[in-house]
Every structure is written in structure tokens, then in C-alpha cells.
Motif scaffolding. Structure first.
Motif, PDB file in Angstrom:
ATOM      1  N   ASP A   1       0.852  -1.181   0.000  1.00  0.00           N
ATOM      2  CA  ASP A   1       0.000   0.000   0.000  1.00  0.00           C
ATOM      3  C   ASP A   1       0.895   1.240   0.000  1.00  0.00           C
ATOM      4  OD1 ASP A   1       0.896   0.364   2.626  1.00  0.00           O
ATOM      5  OD2 ASP A   1      -0.990  -0.262   3.542  1.00  0.00           O
ATOM      6  N   LEU A   2       0.315   2.409   0.170  1.00  0.00           N
ATOM      7  CA  LEU A   2       1.089   3.649   0.088  1.00  0.00           C
ATOM      8  C   LEU A   2       2.052   3.820   1.259  1.00  0.00           C
ATOM      9  CD1 LEU A   2      -1.696   6.014  -1.244  1.00  0.00           C
ATOM     10  CD2 LEU A   2       0.299   5.170  -2.492  1.00  0.00           C
ATOM     11  N   ASP A   3       1.860   3.036   2.328  1.00  0.00           N
ATOM     12  CA  ASP A   3       2.772   3.079   3.475  1.00  0.00           C
ATOM     13  C   ASP A   3       3.811   1.972   3.413  1.00  0.00           C
ATOM     14  OD1 ASP A   3       1.452   5.283   4.659  1.00  0.00           O
ATOM     15  OD2 ASP A   3      -0.079   3.943   5.465  1.00  0.00           O
TER      16      ASP A   3
ATOM     17  N   GLY B   1      -8.200   0.343  -5.373  1.00  0.00           N
ATOM     18  CA  GLY B   1      -7.476   0.799  -6.555  1.00  0.00           C
ATOM     19  C   GLY B   1      -6.089   0.195  -6.581  1.00  0.00           C
ATOM     20  N   ILE B   2      -5.663  -0.261  -7.750  1.00  0.00           N
ATOM     21  CA  ILE B   2      -4.278  -0.716  -7.920  1.00  0.00           C
ATOM     22  C   ILE B   2      -3.652   0.149  -8.999  1.00  0.00           C
ATOM     23  CG2 ILE B   2      -2.737  -2.594  -8.592  1.00  0.00           C
ATOM     24  CD1 ILE B   2      -4.714  -4.570  -7.439  1.00  0.00           C
ATOM     25  N   ALA B   3      -2.686   0.959  -8.593  1.00  0.00           N
ATOM     26  CA  ALA B   3      -2.020   1.873  -9.523  1.00  0.00           C
ATOM     27  C   ALA B   3      -0.824   1.188 -10.163  1.00  0.00           C
ATOM     28  CB  ALA B   3      -1.579   3.131  -8.784  1.00  0.00           C
ATOM     29  N   LEU B   4      -0.853   1.076 -11.474  1.00  0.00           N
ATOM     30  CA  LEU B   4       0.303   0.548 -12.214  1.00  0.00           C
ATOM     31  C   LEU B   4       1.183   1.751 -12.534  1.00  0.00           C
ATOM     32  CD1 LEU B   4      -1.500  -1.966 -14.612  1.00  0.00           C
ATOM     33  CD2 LEU B   4      -0.509  -2.391 -12.356  1.00  0.00           C
ATOM     34  N   ASP B   5       1.942   2.180 -11.542  1.00  0.00           N
ATOM     35  CA  ASP B   5       2.561   3.494 -11.604  1.00  0.00           C
ATOM     36  C   ASP B   5       3.677   3.576 -10.577  1.00  0.00           C
ATOM     37  OD1 ASP B   5       2.949   6.184 -12.222  1.00  0.00           O
ATOM     38  OD2 ASP B   5       0.858   6.756 -11.915  1.00  0.00           O
ATOM     39  N   ASP B   6       4.416   4.671 -10.638  1.00  0.00           N
ATOM     40  CA  ASP B   6       5.451   4.960  -9.654  1.00  0.00           C
ATOM     41  C   ASP B   6       4.796   5.405  -8.345  1.00  0.00           C
ATOM     42  OD1 ASP B   6       8.355   5.772  -8.978  1.00  0.00           O
ATOM     43  OD2 ASP B   6       7.189   7.593  -8.590  1.00  0.00           O
ATOM     44  N   ALA B   7       5.259   4.849  -7.238  1.00  0.00           N
ATOM     45  CA  ALA B   7       4.629   5.132  -5.947  1.00  0.00           C
ATOM     46  C   ALA B   7       4.648   6.613  -5.600  1.00  0.00           C
ATOM     47  CB  ALA B   7       5.316   4.322  -4.844  1.00  0.00           C
TER      48      ALA B   7
ATOM     49  N   ARG C   1       1.411   9.002  -4.827  1.00  0.00           N
ATOM     50  CA  ARG C   1       1.252   9.772  -3.591  1.00  0.00           C
ATOM     51  C   ARG C   1       1.008  11.249  -3.895  1.00  0.00           C
ATOM     52  NH1 ARG C   1       5.886   6.744  -2.191  1.00  0.00           N
ATOM     53  NH2 ARG C   1       5.382   4.954  -0.860  1.00  0.00           N
ATOM     54  N   GLU C   2       1.772  11.787  -4.835  1.00  0.00           N
ATOM     55  CA  GLU C   2       1.618  13.196  -5.207  1.00  0.00           C
ATOM     56  C   GLU C   2       0.228  13.449  -5.784  1.00  0.00           C
ATOM     57  OE1 GLU C   2       3.544  16.388  -8.362  1.00  0.00           O
ATOM     58  OE2 GLU C   2       4.723  14.650  -7.750  1.00  0.00           O
ATOM     59  N   PHE C   3      -0.230  12.535  -6.629  1.00  0.00           N
ATOM     60  CA  PHE C   3      -1.555  12.683  -7.236  1.00  0.00           C
ATOM     61  C   PHE C   3      -2.646  12.636  -6.170  1.00  0.00           C
ATOM     62  CE2 PHE C   3      -5.430  10.783  -8.831  1.00  0.00           C
ATOM     63  CZ  PHE C   3      -5.735  11.607  -9.910  1.00  0.00           C
ATOM     64  N   LEU C   4      -2.571  11.658  -5.276  1.00  0.00           N
ATOM     65  CA  LEU C   4      -3.610  11.492  -4.265  1.00  0.00           C
ATOM     66  C   LEU C   4      -3.578  12.590  -3.202  1.00  0.00           C
ATOM     67  CD1 LEU C   4      -3.575   7.609  -3.821  1.00  0.00           C
ATOM     68  CD2 LEU C   4      -5.271   9.003  -5.030  1.00  0.00           C
ATOM     69  N   ALA C   5      -2.448  13.254  -3.057  1.00  0.00           N
ATOM     70  CA  ALA C   5      -2.399  14.403  -2.156  1.00  0.00           C
ATOM     71  C   ALA C   5      -3.254  15.541  -2.706  1.00  0.00           C
ATOM     72  CB  ALA C   5      -0.960  14.871  -1.965  1.00  0.00           C
ATOM     73  N   ARG C   6      -3.338  15.620  -4.037  1.00  0.00           N
ATOM     74  CA  ARG C   6      -4.152  16.657  -4.688  1.00  0.00           C
ATOM     75  C   ARG C   6      -5.595  16.208  -4.874  1.00  0.00           C
ATOM     76  NH1 ARG C   6      -2.919  16.950  -9.570  1.00  0.00           N
ATOM     77  NH2 ARG C   6      -1.252  15.419  -9.751  1.00  0.00           N
ATOM     78  N   ILE C   7      -5.779  14.936  -5.224  1.00  0.00           N
ATOM     79  CA  ILE C   7      -7.115  14.398  -5.501  1.00  0.00           C
ATOM     80  C   ILE C   7      -7.273  13.111  -4.690  1.00  0.00           C
ATOM     81  CG2 ILE C   7      -8.724  13.664  -7.318  1.00  0.00           C
ATOM     82  CD1 ILE C   7      -6.972  15.203  -9.306  1.00  0.00           C
ATOM     83  N   PRO C   8      -7.617  13.230  -3.416  1.00  0.00           N
ATOM     84  CA  PRO C   8      -7.700  12.037  -2.557  1.00  0.00           C
ATOM     85  C   PRO C   8      -8.939  11.197  -2.856  1.00  0.00           C
ATOM     86  CG  PRO C   8      -8.357  13.988  -1.335  1.00  0.00           C
ATOM     87  CD  PRO C   8      -7.878  14.476  -2.675  1.00  0.00           C
ATOM     88  N   VAL C   9      -8.839   9.915  -2.522  1.00  0.00           N
ATOM     89  CA  VAL C   9      -9.987   9.010  -2.590  1.00  0.00           C
ATOM     90  C   VAL C   9     -10.105   8.318  -1.238  1.00  0.00           C
ATOM     91  CG1 VAL C   9      -9.857   8.640  -5.084  1.00  0.00           C
ATOM     92  CG2 VAL C   9      -8.604   7.114  -3.547  1.00  0.00           C
ATOM     93  N   ASP C  10     -11.292   7.783  -0.966  1.00  0.00           N
ATOM     94  CA  ASP C  10     -11.565   7.197   0.341  1.00  0.00           C
ATOM     95  C   ASP C  10     -11.449   5.680   0.365  1.00  0.00           C
ATOM     96  OD1 ASP C  10     -12.131   9.740   1.424  1.00  0.00           O
ATOM     97  OD2 ASP C  10     -14.155   9.663   0.599  1.00  0.00           O
ATOM     98  N   TYR C  11     -10.942   5.087  -0.700  1.00  0.00           N
ATOM     99  CA  TYR C  11     -10.768   3.638  -0.735  1.00  0.00           C
ATOM    100  C   TYR C  11      -9.276   3.304  -0.794  1.00  0.00           C
ATOM    101  CZ  TYR C  11     -10.798   4.764  -5.785  1.00  0.00           C
ATOM    102  OH  TYR C  11     -10.559   5.320  -7.024  1.00  0.00           O
ATOM    103  N   PRO C  12      -8.899   2.082  -0.421  1.00  0.00           N
ATOM    104  CA  PRO C  12      -7.477   1.723  -0.393  1.00  0.00           C
ATOM    105  C   PRO C  12      -6.859   1.745  -1.794  1.00  0.00           C
ATOM    106  CG  PRO C  12      -8.810   0.081   0.761  1.00  0.00           C
ATOM    107  CD  PRO C  12      -9.758   0.989   0.051  1.00  0.00           C
ATOM    108  N   VAL C  13      -5.595   2.152  -1.843  1.00  0.00           N
ATOM    109  CA  VAL C  13      -4.840   2.150  -3.096  1.00  0.00           C
ATOM    110  C   VAL C  13      -3.550   1.367  -2.883  1.00  0.00           C
ATOM    111  CG1 VAL C  13      -3.590   3.564  -4.775  1.00  0.00           C
ATOM    112  CG2 VAL C  13      -5.815   4.331  -3.920  1.00  0.00           C
ATOM    113  N   LEU C  14      -3.303   0.422  -3.778  1.00  0.00           N
ATOM    114  CA  LEU C  14      -2.086  -0.387  -3.754  1.00  0.00           C
ATOM    115  C   LEU C  14      -1.238  -0.033  -4.964  1.00  0.00           C
ATOM    116  CD1 LEU C  14      -3.741  -3.820  -2.866  1.00  0.00           C
ATOM    117  CD2 LEU C  14      -2.988  -2.004  -1.300  1.00  0.00           C
ATOM    118  N   ILE C  15       0.018  -0.450  -4.947  1.00  0.00           N
ATOM    119  CA  ILE C  15       0.962  -0.094  -6.003  1.00  0.00           C
ATOM    120  C   ILE C  15       1.496  -1.356  -6.670  1.00  0.00           C
ATOM    121  CG2 ILE C  15       3.113   1.096  -6.556  1.00  0.00           C
ATOM    122  CD1 ILE C  15       1.021   2.989  -5.533  1.00  0.00           C
ATOM    123  N   ASP C  16       1.577  -1.304  -8.002  1.00  0.00           N
ATOM    124  CA  ASP C  16       2.197  -2.391  -8.761  1.00  0.00           C
ATOM    125  C   ASP C  16       2.998  -1.776  -9.900  1.00  0.00           C
ATOM    126  OD1 ASP C  16       2.921  -4.926  -9.529  1.00  0.00           O
ATOM    127  OD2 ASP C  16       0.914  -5.561 -10.171  1.00  0.00           O
TER     128      ASP C  16
END
Length: 206
Positions: free
Chosen positions: A73-75, A130-136, A140-155
Motif C-alpha cells: 500500500d502507500l505506506d 485501486g491498484i495503480a500501475l505506476d510509480d509510488a 502519492r503526489e496525485f492522491l495528495a491533490r485528488i484524494p480518494v476514500d478507498y485503499p490504493v495499492l501499487i504495482d
């Protein structure tokens, strides 16, 4: 020189895939793609023209138990999907911070996620992940601007990523799957959800 029927069909399939891909990248979604029949046709075409996944990679098929994927996850904590959400239906949405159609559908996903956790549904409604196929850091930078209330994982996007394992051989984004409370793949969707679409999509069955 005469073309064999199989060659003509292959050309038609490739043309359909390219046309659908262009439409998705432009942020549009044809009415056909919002139907189950249209989605099945598109997914079949994408699979037919995609390279075969690695032989040792477990890949989900409709009606069957999905393979377990473990992602940070993001942590940085490892989360097991679908195991961490066992007992609840699970809507997994694959996206990236650079994907325009992904960003456009996020308010709809967030609205649906909030409704599934409200009132008497808390703990029983469909869990959105959400699973982001992206750089962590980009996520994080994107979600700091446009947050969502569901869990986001990274791949990391690639031939072995979790979207491939959940039936997305070409890595088209956005891509969503619905997983049953007992871990079976129920539905797949290529392309963005339109406003109000998720509620019907997540409850309708073939």
C-alpha cells in the motif's frame, strides 16, 4: 491472392481492438462497451491479439478463483488481494496517475465506495480497491491533490503485473474486475465507468 476466412477475421478483430483502444484513450466510451456483450467481445479480441502470458503466471478466468496477489500500500505494508477483503465482494480498479480516463472515473468510484460503506452496508457492501500501475511517488503526489476514500495499492506495469493476472493481457487502463465474496472472478470491464454506471454493473449478473 485470396485471403483465407481466418485471415479476414483476424484483420477484423485487430481493427475492432484498435478502434476501441482509440476510443478509450480519447476518454470516450461507446454504448456498446457499456454492455456485457460488448465487454465480452472486446475482452475476447484483446486476448486473441495479446502475447501469451508467462507459462508460470496464474491468470484468472471468469467463474474461477482468482490468484492471490500481494502488493504494497502507500505506506509500504503488504496487502493480500483478495484475501485481505475476504467475505465481501471486491471491485478492483487498475489505473495510473497519467491515464486521463482513469482520473475521470475516480469520482464515480469514490462515490460508489462511500455508498458501499455507509449505514447498514458497512462491512457487507462491495469493497473498492485501486491498484495503480505506476510509480509510488507519482501516485502519492496525485492522491495528495485528488484524494480518494478507498485503499490504493501499487504495482509495476509489465507482463507479470496484477492486472494481467486478473484477466487484462494487454494492460489497457482503466480496467476493473468484480470478485465475489468467496474469491471468484465475476465480471471484467475495460474502459472508464460513466456517471452512475457502477451500481448497475456491480449488481447485474450474466
Amino acid at each position: 491472392m485470396k485471403l483465407k476466412t481466418s485471415h479476414i477475421l483476424l484483420i477484423a478483430v485487430v481493427g475492432a481492438v484498435l478502434g476501441a483502444a482509440v476510443g478509450l484513450w480519447r476518454g470516450g466510451s461507446s454504448p456498446l462497451l457499456r454492455t456485457e456483450a460488448g465487454q465480452r467481445a472486446l475482452q475476447g479480441a484483446l486476448s486473441a491479439t495479446a502475447p501469451a502470458p508467462p507459462q508460470d503466471l496464474p491468470v484468472a478466468r471468469r467463474g474461477e478463483t482468482v490468484p492471490t496477489v500481494r502488493l504494497p500500500d502507500l505506506d509500504g505494508a503488504t496487502v493480500e488481494v483478495p484475501g485481505a477483503y475476504a467475505g465481501r465482494p471486491l471491485l478492483v480498479n487498475f489505473w495510473a496517475s497519467w491515464c486521463g480516463p482513469c482520473i475521470e472515473e475516480m469520482p464515480e468510484l469514490n462515490r460508489y465506495a462511500a455508498g458501499q460503506n455507509a449505514g447498514g452496508k458497512a462491512g457487507d457492501g462491495t469493497q473498492v480497491v485501486g491498484i495503480a500501475l505506476d510509480d509510488a511517488d507519482a501516485v502519492r503526489e496525485f492522491l495528495a491533490r485528488i484524494p480518494v476514500d478507498y485503499p490504493v495499492l501499487i504495482d509495476r506495469a509489465g507482463p507479470r503485473d496484477s492486472s494481467v493476472q486478473l484477466g487484462n493481457p494487454r494492460g489497457v487502463l482503466p480496467y476493473s474486475v468484480l470478485i465475489s465474496a468467496d474469491g471468484r472472478l465475476l465480471k471484467q470491464k475495460v474502459g472508464p465507468f460513466q456517471s452512475g454506471e457502477i451500481d448497475g454493473w456491480a449488481t447485474e449478473r450474466d
